[in-house]
Design a protein around this motif. Structure first.
Motif, PDB file in Angstrom:
ATOM      1  N   ASP A  91       8.504  -1.158 -11.907  1.00  0.00           N
ATOM      2  CA  ASP A  91       7.297  -1.979 -11.804  1.00  0.00           C
ATOM      3  C   ASP A  91       7.213  -2.621 -10.430  1.00  0.00           C
ATOM      4  OD1 ASP A  91       6.783  -1.344 -14.379  1.00  0.00           O
ATOM      5  OD2 ASP A  91       7.515  -3.230 -15.204  1.00  0.00           O
ATOM      6  N   ALA A  96       6.235   4.460  -1.017  1.00  0.00           N
ATOM      7  CA  ALA A  96       6.802   5.783  -0.795  1.00  0.00           C
ATOM      8  C   ALA A  96       8.221   5.704  -0.245  1.00  0.00           C
ATOM      9  CB  ALA A  96       5.923   6.569   0.167  1.00  0.00           C
ATOM     10  N   PHE A 104       6.665  -4.990   1.983  1.00  0.00           N
ATOM     11  CA  PHE A 104       5.393  -5.375   1.347  1.00  0.00           C
ATOM     12  C   PHE A 104       5.209  -6.896   1.271  1.00  0.00           C
ATOM     13  CE2 PHE A 104       3.040  -6.434  -2.565  1.00  0.00           C
ATOM     14  CZ  PHE A 104       1.825  -5.861  -2.264  1.00  0.00           C
ATOM     15  N   ASN A 108       2.691  -9.294   3.498  1.00  0.00           N
ATOM     16  CA  ASN A 108       1.660 -10.136   2.879  1.00  0.00           C
ATOM     17  C   ASN A 108       1.711 -11.557   3.413  1.00  0.00           C
ATOM     18  OD1 ASN A 108       0.438  -8.244   1.222  1.00  0.00           O
ATOM     19  ND2 ASN A 108       1.956  -8.520  -0.402  1.00  0.00           N
ATOM     20  N   HIS A 138      12.088   6.355  -5.964  1.00  0.00           N
ATOM     21  CA  HIS A 138      12.297   7.048  -7.224  1.00  0.00           C
ATOM     22  C   HIS A 138      13.407   8.089  -7.139  1.00  0.00           C
ATOM     23  CE1 HIS A 138       8.970   8.942  -5.055  1.00  0.00           C
ATOM     24  NE2 HIS A 138       9.395  10.086  -5.541  1.00  0.00           N
TER      25      HIS A 138
ATOM     26  N   PRO B   3      17.583  12.555  -9.771  1.00  0.00           N
ATOM     27  CA  PRO B   3      16.604  13.227  -8.921  1.00  0.00           C
ATOM     28  C   PRO B   3      16.745  14.748  -8.948  1.00  0.00           C
ATOM     29  CG  PRO B   3      18.190  11.944  -7.616  1.00  0.00           C
ATOM     30  CD  PRO B   3      18.559  11.790  -9.045  1.00  0.00           C
ATOM     31  N   ARG B   6      13.865  16.943 -10.432  1.00  0.00           N
ATOM     32  CA  ARG B   6      12.495  16.664 -10.012  1.00  0.00           C
ATOM     33  C   ARG B   6      11.851  17.933  -9.466  1.00  0.00           C
ATOM     34  NH1 ARG B   6      11.933  11.957 -12.269  1.00  0.00           N
ATOM     35  NH2 ARG B   6      13.103  10.256 -11.379  1.00  0.00           N
ATOM     36  N   HIS B 133       4.613  11.034   1.754  1.00  0.00           N
ATOM     37  CA  HIS B 133       4.119   9.790   2.356  1.00  0.00           C
ATOM     38  C   HIS B 133       3.600  10.021   3.775  1.00  0.00           C
ATOM     39  CE1 HIS B 133       8.455   8.885   3.867  1.00  0.00           C
ATOM     40  NE2 HIS B 133       7.811   9.466   4.711  1.00  0.00           N
ATOM     41  N   ILE B 156       1.431   9.530  -6.467  1.00  0.00           N
ATOM     42  CA  ILE B 156       2.659  10.209  -6.066  1.00  0.00           C
ATOM     43  C   ILE B 156       3.877   9.405  -6.520  1.00  0.00           C
ATOM     44  CG2 ILE B 156       4.067  10.807  -4.050  1.00  0.00           C
ATOM     45  CD1 ILE B 156       1.493  11.612  -2.660  1.00  0.00           C
ATOM     46  N   ARG B 157       3.771   8.084  -6.375  1.00  0.00           N
ATOM     47  CA  ARG B 157       4.915   7.245  -6.723  1.00  0.00           C
ATOM     48  C   ARG B 157       5.210   7.318  -8.225  1.00  0.00           C
ATOM     49  NH1 ARG B 157       8.315   5.363  -8.893  1.00  0.00           N
ATOM     50  NH2 ARG B 157       9.319   3.324  -8.704  1.00  0.00           N
ATOM     51  N   TYR B 158       4.164   7.324  -9.074  1.00  0.00           N
ATOM     52  CA  TYR B 158       4.399   7.140 -10.498  1.00  0.00           C
ATOM     53  C   TYR B 158       4.346   8.420 -11.316  1.00  0.00           C
ATOM     54  CZ  TYR B 158       4.853   2.235  -9.812  1.00  0.00           C
ATOM     55  OH  TYR B 158       5.339   1.033  -9.401  1.00  0.00           O
ATOM     56  N   ASP B 160       6.342  10.904 -11.410  1.00  0.00           N
ATOM     57  CA  ASP B 160       7.649  11.189 -11.984  1.00  0.00           C
ATOM     58  C   ASP B 160       8.014  10.211 -13.102  1.00  0.00           C
ATOM     59  OD1 ASP B 160       8.293  13.426 -10.541  1.00  0.00           O
ATOM     60  OD2 ASP B 160       9.177  12.291  -8.881  1.00  0.00           O
ATOM     61  N   VAL B 161       7.649   8.939 -12.892  1.00  0.00           N
ATOM     62  CA  VAL B 161       7.946   7.928 -13.908  1.00  0.00           C
ATOM     63  C   VAL B 161       7.232   8.279 -15.207  1.00  0.00           C
ATOM     64  CG1 VAL B 161       7.691   5.499 -14.513  1.00  0.00           C
ATOM     65  CG2 VAL B 161       8.337   6.132 -12.190  1.00  0.00           C
ATOM     66  N   VAL B 207       2.924  -3.663 -12.582  1.00  0.00           N
ATOM     67  CA  VAL B 207       3.035  -3.398 -11.143  1.00  0.00           C
ATOM     68  C   VAL B 207       2.143  -4.385 -10.384  1.00  0.00           C
ATOM     69  CG1 VAL B 207       2.528  -1.738  -9.308  1.00  0.00           C
ATOM     70  CG2 VAL B 207       3.624  -0.964 -11.410  1.00  0.00           C
ATOM     71  N   MET B 211       3.198  -7.185  -7.682  1.00  0.00           N
ATOM     72  CA  MET B 211       2.592  -7.226  -6.345  1.00  0.00           C
ATOM     73  C   MET B 211       2.053  -8.625  -6.059  1.00  0.00           C
ATOM     74  SD  MET B 211       0.661  -3.544  -6.237  1.00  0.00           S
ATOM     75  CE  MET B 211       0.033  -3.641  -4.567  1.00  0.00           C
ATOM     76  N   HIS B 216       0.602 -10.567  -2.767  1.00  0.00           N
ATOM     77  CA  HIS B 216      -0.499  -9.632  -2.549  1.00  0.00           C
ATOM     78  C   HIS B 216      -1.817 -10.320  -2.862  1.00  0.00           C
ATOM     79  CE1 HIS B 216      -2.761  -5.959  -2.352  1.00  0.00           C
ATOM     80  NE2 HIS B 216      -3.162  -6.092  -3.594  1.00  0.00           N
ATOM     81  N   SER B 223      -6.652  -5.898   7.090  1.00  0.00           N
ATOM     82  CA  SER B 223      -7.341  -6.240   8.318  1.00  0.00           C
ATOM     83  C   SER B 223      -7.530  -4.995   9.143  1.00  0.00           C
ATOM     84  CB  SER B 223      -6.564  -7.281   9.090  1.00  0.00           C
ATOM     85  OG  SER B 223      -5.191  -6.982   9.054  1.00  0.00           O
TER      86      SER B 223
END
Lengths: 246, 223
Positions: A91, A96, A104, A108, A138, B3, B6, B133, B156-158, B160-161, B207, B211, B216, B223
């Motif tokens: 989560d 990437a 991140f 911010n 991952h 991995p 995958r 990426h 792309i990130r999720y 596989d999850v 998620v 963030m 976030h 910007s």
């Protein structure tokens, strides 16, 4: 006494569907403390944690972080001060590469360039994951992902690190490595956990939440040794574990 | 869940093809494909030239054929369609392998097969030599809207999850004696799909929460 890092007074909260979870919680945590937040499932631990950085706002009562009230206009600063590591690293890690994910939070906060890069590498160093900066999250093992999740929050240089079930799903080795990391950090820690030996190992003080109120707030060893109290609050030590002899 | 199993589309390497900037590779692929598609369908020497260029690239990039060929299977639907064409198209007929088939159909089928094969091989080569990426960063540099790049990045990130979650649900189903062989059991598969959807949706919310907790700001911050 100094201003507490976490100052929760009379916090009550009901979810929009009407189910009330917190009924007047008082909690003070001072700088440098490591505190375990214990309690059975559904006691309101996660709800309490989500108040610490303003994801949820109190129905009644107040929350302040180092004297700064948790209000909408302070969210940016509050979220810098309170770093929450959620239970499922998937989560938390959405980028990437490990580097992008750790960057991140500080990005911010407005960090750019070298300052950002330094912040990221320092945070990864603290959890021993600097060599993995360019790997996709991952592709890491679960334990490694949990450590990177901790780094994503450390990179914001929080005043308090909140760990939600840090030892869950870790093998004993990864559990030990994470404990070493937590001990090596000079940051205030609030640790939500069902892993009572872990709480005893890392946190001198424990707070037990039961039915939406603080049922106990004392020395961890003393608390875990009180069999009647433990049974009354659905807390149970692993088979053969005796807190008095550890 | 390591991995190891995958699906991989990327072959690590340091060749010139790997090191070329992703946005240039994307533009090159797009241009190449436009040229291939626009070539008249009987211009076989031109197709031979395109194929030669592609093969040269694959050799320079050191993408093993054993990697490329199994992944070319995504082309199968085109192949099926191409094989049907000579039989369903109209116009003058000719004899091919002892069968009477439509001549324009045969030509169209050949052209379709050639163009599809070149296209799939070119796309796979791009994927094999460019990290996902980097591709996203390239799309960003090509001024694709930020939101679209973000959505692709999350996908792309999720993927596989979510695939792991689906896999675990299948194992749990089969461990209780379920076999999805009959059409009457599709209801179970439908309920699994909706459970998976709910779980993915909830993960999306978590998620988002994580963030937000790291400062976030969904309204601004770009910007």
């Amino acid at each position: 006494m100094s201003v507490p890092v976490i100052d929760v007074r009379g916090l009550a909260y009901a979810y929009p569907d009407g189910s009330q979870v917190l009924y007047g919680v008082d909690l003070h945590i001072h700088a440098g403390e490591r505190v375990a937040l214990l309690g059975p499932n559904g006691a309101g631990k996660t709800t309490l944690v989500l108040h610490l950085n303003g994801i949820l706002l109190p129905g009644a009562g107040t929350v302040a972080v180092s004297g700064l009230p948790v209000e909408k206009k302070n969210f940016r600063e509050i979220r810098r001060r309170v770093g929450i590591v959620f239970q499922d690293p998937d989560d938390q890690l959405f980028s990437a590469t490990v580097r992008a994910d750790v960057a991140f939070g500080p990005a911010n906060l407005g960090l750019r360039g070298d300052a950002l890069e330094q912040r990221v590498m320092h945070a990864l160093d603290q959890v021993g994951m600097a060599d993995y900066a360019d790997r996709p999250p991952h592709h890491l093992s679960f334990g490694q992902r949990r450590r990177v999740a901790v780094a994503t929050v450390l990179a914001m240089e929080p005043q308090i690190l909140v760990l939600d079930e840090p030892s869950s799903n870790l093998d004993p080795m990864a559990r030990r490595e994470l404990a070493d990391i937590v001990r090596s950090l000079s940051v205030t820690v609030l640790m939500v956990t069902h892993d009572l030996p872990y709480a005893l190992e890392l946190c001198p003080r424990s707070v037990v939440l039961a039915d939406g109120v603080v049922a106990a707030d004392s020395d961890t060893r003393k608390l875990l040794s009180d069999e009647d109290f433990m049974r009354a609050h659905r807390l149970e030590l692993p088979f053969g574990f005796d807190p008095r002899t550890v | 869940m390591g991995p190891a199993h995958r699906r991989r589309t990327h072959v690590p390497g340091r060749t010139p093809v790997h090191r070329a900037p992703a946005h240039l590779k994307l533009l090159a692929l797009l241009g190449f494909m436009l040229v291939v598609v626009a070539t008249p369908r009987t211009a076989y020497p031109a197709f031979a030239a395109y194929a030669a260029v592609l093969v040269a690239l694959i050799v320079v990039a050191r993408v093993p054929l054993g990697f490329l060929l199994p992944r070319m299977l995504v082309e199968v639907p085109f192949v099926v369609f191409a094989v049907l064409l000579p039989f369903i198209a109209t116009g003058p007929t000719t004899t091919f392998l002892g069968l009477t088939v439509s001549e324009p159909g045969l030509e169209a089928a050949a052209a379709l097969l050639i163009k599809a094969t070149i296209g799939v091989a070119a796309s796979l080569t791009l994927a094999a030599t460019t990290e996902p990426h980097e591709l996203l960063a390239g799309l960003g540099r090509l001024r694709l809207p930020h939101e679209m790049v973000q959505i692709m990045a999350f996908m792309i990130r999720y993927v596989d999850v979510v695939a792991d979650e689906m896999h675990r649900m299948r194992i749990a189903r089969e461990s209780r004696g379920f076999r999805g062989s009959s059409i009457r059991q599709w209801g179970v598969l439908g309920r699994t799909a909706s459970a998976l959807f709910i779980r993915s949706y909830e993960r999306g919310e978590r998620v988002h929460l994580a963030m937000m907790s790291r400062g976030h700001d969904p309204s601004g911050g770009r910007s």
